[in-house]
Design an enzyme around this catalytic site. Structure first.
Site, PDB file in Angstrom:
ATOM      1  N   ILE A 245       0.886  -1.156   0.000  1.00 18.98           N
ATOM      2  CA  ILE A 245       0.000   0.000   0.000  1.00 18.98           C
ATOM      3  C   ILE A 245       0.929   1.212   0.000  1.00 18.98           C
ATOM      4  CG2 ILE A 245      -1.738   1.316   1.268  1.00 18.98           C
ATOM      5  CD1 ILE A 245      -2.830  -1.233   2.385  1.00 18.98           C
ATOM      6  N   PRO A 246       1.077   1.892  -1.138  1.00 19.83           N
ATOM      7  CA  PRO A 246       2.210   2.808  -1.343  1.00 19.83           C
ATOM      8  C   PRO A 246       2.028   4.203  -0.753  1.00 19.83           C
ATOM      9  CG  PRO A 246       0.911   2.693  -3.340  1.00 19.83           C
ATOM     10  CD  PRO A 246       0.273   1.730  -2.367  1.00 19.83           C
ATOM     11  N   CYS A 247       1.991   4.291   0.569  1.00 17.11           N
ATOM     12  CA  CYS A 247       1.887   5.605   1.198  1.00 17.11           C
ATOM     13  C   CYS A 247       3.141   6.444   0.948  1.00 17.11           C
ATOM     14  CB  CYS A 247       1.606   5.465   2.687  1.00 17.11           C
ATOM     15  SG  CYS A 247       2.796   4.477   3.607  1.00 17.11           S
ATOM     16  N   HIS A 248       4.234   5.791   0.508  1.00 14.82           N
ATOM     17  CA  HIS A 248       5.453   6.540   0.193  1.00 14.82           C
ATOM     18  C   HIS A 248       5.279   7.419  -1.041  1.00 14.82           C
ATOM     19  CE1 HIS A 248       5.695   2.654  -1.977  1.00 14.82           C
ATOM     20  NE2 HIS A 248       6.217   3.377  -2.957  1.00 14.82           N
ATOM     21  N   ARG A 249       4.222   7.205  -1.825  1.00 16.20           N
ATOM     22  CA  ARG A 249       3.991   8.002  -3.038  1.00 16.20           C
ATOM     23  C   ARG A 249       3.197   9.274  -2.764  1.00 16.20           C
ATOM     24  NH1 ARG A 249       2.299   2.647  -6.441  1.00 16.20           N
ATOM     25  NH2 ARG A 249       4.324   1.612  -6.275  1.00 16.20           N
TER      26      ARG A 249
END
Length: 282
Positions: A245-249
């Site tokens: 789940i790409p919260c880094h984006r």
């Protein structure tokens, strides 16, 4: 091998930290290499093996102007398209389908009673991780710089569950996200503990193409809550599944990268790594 991988990432992280803190002065190869006590030749080779691009090229991916460019392109075309088509058509994960199943009210309230959670540790390009699963899917992924501490944090989320250290098929399939073996991924299911609002935000994050960035405000608009940027930020901060789940984006509207639950240096490394990989595949 594992110890060597950890040492390499530690050096890469140190270099990225220096690059991230000094990108405005565009530090050269010799300057960065000196900071991590390597010769320019060995640093160039190590970094290129890890990122797939030279330190100079990687530096370009981390500048504020590049982040702004990615945001502009994303909001104008890729991001909107991704929300219309789900995960198809854009980015490295275009063939990956991730289905979120929220835990039942009973499972949510009773701390995982009657749940059996398998867990294991694995190495990634960004350090050691803890990955955990139930019979319904992945329930937790976290970077584990301190394995014992991270395991206790997992158990605190599901205090009444039964735990066994097993690397099952569900976990192994999810770990292919860190490789290029996309044909082995198939369908990944997530079995998550969260409110309806959190689940909606996390599901929205899954639709951001790899190599692209967006903002808290854009996510809020996408879920029909344009005034809820702060609540969106809180939900993103509670993301229980790192990287997948790409919260880094998610970055600030100014183009600055902002914070990250597992460290800003690691966030910087992931963003640059994804940008390099998608650029190479273009």
């Amino acid at each position: 091998m594992k110890a060597q991988e950890e040492t390499n990432f530690s050096r890469i992280a140190e270099a990225i930290g220096y690059i991230n803190g000094n990108f405005k002065t565009q530090p050269g190869l010799e300057e960065i290499a000196e900071k991590i006590n390597l010769s320019p030749f060995h640093f160039q080779r190590l970094f290129t093996e890890w990122a797939g691009v030279s330190p100079k090229k990687f530096l370009q991916y981390l500048t504020v102007e590049h982040a702004k460019k990615m945001l502009k392109e994303n909001q104008a075309t890729l991001f909107e398209t991704a929300f219309e088509t789900g995960l198809s058509g854009t980015g490295r994960l275009h063939d990956l389908f991730v289905n979120i199943e929220g835990m039942t009210p009973g499972e949510y309230k009773n701390g995982g009673e009657n749940l059996v959670i398998n867990y294991s540790f694995a190495e990634t390009p960004f350090g050691n991780i803890l990955v955990a699963s139930t019979t319904k899917g992945i329930c937790h992924i976290a970077f584990a710089d301190q394995a014992a501490v991270e395991l206790e944090l997992l158990k605190a989320k599901f205090p009444n569950a039964a735990y066994q250290q097993i690397a099952d098929v569900t976990q192994q399939r999810a770990l292919y996200i860190f490789t290029h073996d996309w044909d082995k991924i198939g369908e990944i299911k997530l079995h998550l503990k969260g409110t309806d609002f959190q689940l909606k935000v996390w599901e929205t994050l899954l639709k951001i193409p790899a190599g692209q960035l967006t903002t808290y405000g854009t996510i809020a608009k996408s879920i029909g809550r344009p005034a809820a940027s702060r609540a969106v930020g809180t939900a993103i901060g509670a993301n229980p599944v790192a990287f997948l789940i790409p919260c880094h984006r998610i970055i600030q509207s100014t183009g600055l990268l902002g914070g990250y639950h597992w460290g800003t240096t690691r966030k910087t490394a992931i963003i640059g790594w994804e940008a390099a990989m998608t650029d190479n595949e273009a």
